[in-house]
Design an enzyme around this catalytic site. Structure first.
Site, PDB file in Angstrom:
ATOM      1  N   TRP A 261     -10.805 -83.725  30.748  1.00 35.36           N
ATOM      2  CA  TRP A 261     -11.639 -83.368  31.917  1.00 35.36           C
ATOM      3  C   TRP A 261     -13.116 -83.286  31.505  1.00 35.36           C
ATOM      4  O   TRP A 261     -14.006 -83.742  32.232  1.00 35.36           O
ATOM      5  CB  TRP A 261     -11.206 -82.007  32.483  1.00 35.36           C
TER       6      TRP A 261
ATOM      7  N   TRP B 179     -25.854 -75.474  55.519  1.00 36.24           N
ATOM      8  CA  TRP B 179     -25.592 -74.234  54.785  1.00 36.24           C
ATOM      9  C   TRP B 179     -26.349 -73.074  55.429  1.00 36.24           C
ATOM     10  O   TRP B 179     -27.481 -73.244  55.904  1.00 36.24           O
ATOM     11  CB  TRP B 179     -26.037 -74.375  53.333  1.00 36.24           C
TER      12      TRP B 179
ATOM     13  N   ASN C 187     -11.226 -69.482  33.854  1.00 39.39           N
ATOM     14  CA  ASN C 187     -11.290 -70.735  34.620  1.00 39.39           C
ATOM     15  C   ASN C 187     -10.703 -70.620  36.020  1.00 39.39           C
ATOM     16  O   ASN C 187     -11.264 -71.152  36.986  1.00 39.39           O
ATOM     17  CB  ASN C 187     -10.565 -71.859  33.852  1.00 39.39           C
TER      18      ASN C 187
END
Length: 428
Positions: free
Chosen positions: A256, A284, A319
């Site tokens: 990754w 946003w 993570n």
């Protein structure tokens, strides 16, 4: 004389560029430059600067044991090299590749400068197994989905001999010199109170990685990120360790990292713009008060708050929790992923621009291989899956279940529905 320039490869062993420098016909001056362009943007007790300095001290100790030393400078690379070239007859400057946009621009300018001085600039691949266009589709275009990239990576790896570059055996080629090894205070910094956890790549951790890695209370992550970020360990050694395990999950994480690095290489605009352009049309809300509550871990959502408090206190965040806090910022608060990416950049010990940008865009739905925008983590349900005993959450939120802990700053159901409306209006 030749120069070897340490950058993101802070070790003497298995260092490709250093190996090539020491294998040349010339004596080698090893240097490190604290780049003031980068340092000027950091707090004076930045834990990453302390970590870099500690790795340099290790190198210096190893060199002093054989009567050699490392030269450490502070300034812009161009200024430092101008001084070195003025004071020495330099034939070649060796270093290892760096792939981030700032580094590419810096190296391009230096290369032009060296050419004017009739000096060669030789760089090597060191911090990855495969770089740039090493792993591409059969038509030469880059992969933008992880799984086929990973499969091709593994195919290529099977055909590749993993070499150990024994730079550590050639250190006698390092020249004697009178340049200083600067202290932290010499560059205007002080030691950070944040301590870096030593990495764990034991067989037990790697073999059980898939089963344990999603549960933050178990503390079964490798803490390898910062060591890879600054090259304090060899990626070739780390991959060799991972390959030995029957479980591929840890290896997939290393792949990754290289996937996001090649994305940033081929699509450098993604540091500021969505990979999928229509996502830049999202309206946003960017509420600064809510953003501050997110930063401080005071959203009233325990998993989010525990993660942010862990980050602020330690420079680390598990993570699984990174995904939860990123999704919450973008999807519940409708705050631009770039705000979160920038905040992480100031705090994360293992901040790696390619992975950070890639993962934030994944969370926002705007990146390569992204989660579809209608996938919105429910932070309360995530507790049931990954911290059902509240061991992680209570560690970081001692006031949980008391009047001191804030009420949720948004309602999950309402925030989810609003997010879907806003995203749909932008991307259809």
């Amino acid at each position: 004389m030749n120069i070897f320039w340490f950058r993101r490869d802070l070790r003497l062993e298995d260092n490709v560029g250093l190996f090539h420098a020491l294998s040349s016909d010339e004596d080698v001056l090893p240097i490190f430059i604290f780049d003031e362009t980068i340092l000027s943007q950091l707090p004076k007790d930045d834990a990453r600067v302390t970590f870099i300095y500690q790795q340099l001290e290790k190198i210096q100790t190893q060199l002093q044991a054989i009567g050699k030393s490392l030269a450490v400078f502070h300034g812009t690379p161009l200024e430092v090299f101008a001084k070195l070239i003025d004071e020495n007859k330099v034939k070649t400057v060796y270093t290892n590749h760096d792939y981030e946009p700032y580094a590419r621009k810096r190296d391009l300018e230096l290369n032009l400068f060296f050419k004017e001085k009739n000096i060669e600039f030789k760089t090597s691949k060191d911090q990855v197994i495969f770089e740039k266009s090493d792993v591409v589709k059969d038509d030469g275009t880059p992969y933008v989905v992880y799984t086929p990239f990973s499969n091709k990576w593994k195919d290529n790896f099977r055909k590749t001999k993993l070499i150990h570059y024994k730079s550590e055996d050639l250190l006698n080629k390092i020249t004697l010199h009178s340049y200083s090894f600067l202290s932290l205070s010499d560059i205007g910094f002080e030691s950070s109170k944040i301590k870096v956890t030593h990495y764990d790549i034991s067989n037990a951790l790697i073999d059980n990685y898939e089963a344990t890695r999603n549960f933050p209370a178990m503390n079964k992550t490798s803490y390898l990120g910062i060591y890879l970020r600054f090259g304090a360990v060899s990626i070739r050694k780390m991959v060799a360790n991972a390959i030995q395990s029957k479980n591929e999950t840890f290896l997939k994480e290393l792949i990754w990292r290289e996937f996001f690095m090649q994305i940033l290489w081929h699509f450098p605009h993604t540091i500021n713009s969505s990979f999928r352009p229509k996502y830049d049309e999202i309206k946003w809300e960017n509420n600064e008060v809510l953003f501050q509550k997110w930063c401080e871990g005071k959203t009233g959502y325990p998993f989010v708050d525990a993660g942010m408090r862990e980050l602020n206190a330690t420079g680390h965040m598990h993570n699984r929790v990174r995904m939860i806090v990123a999704s919450f910022l973008c999807k519940h608060l409708l705050i631009d992923w770039r705000w979160g990416e920038t905040y992480f950049a100031t705090k994360l010990l293992d901040y790696e621009q390619s992975s950070n940008v890639g993962n934030w865009q994944w969370a926002a739905g705007s990146g390569v291989d992204a989660a579809p925008y209608f996938r919105i983590f429910n932070p309360t349900e995530q507790i049931k899956k990954f911290d059902k005993d509240l061991a992680y959450i209570k560690k970081w939120i001692p006031e949980l279940n008391s009047l001191e802990y804030p009420n949720p700053i948004v309602d999950h159901k309402e925030a989810r529905e609003k997010c879907l409306r806003v995203y749909k209006a932008a991307v259809g």
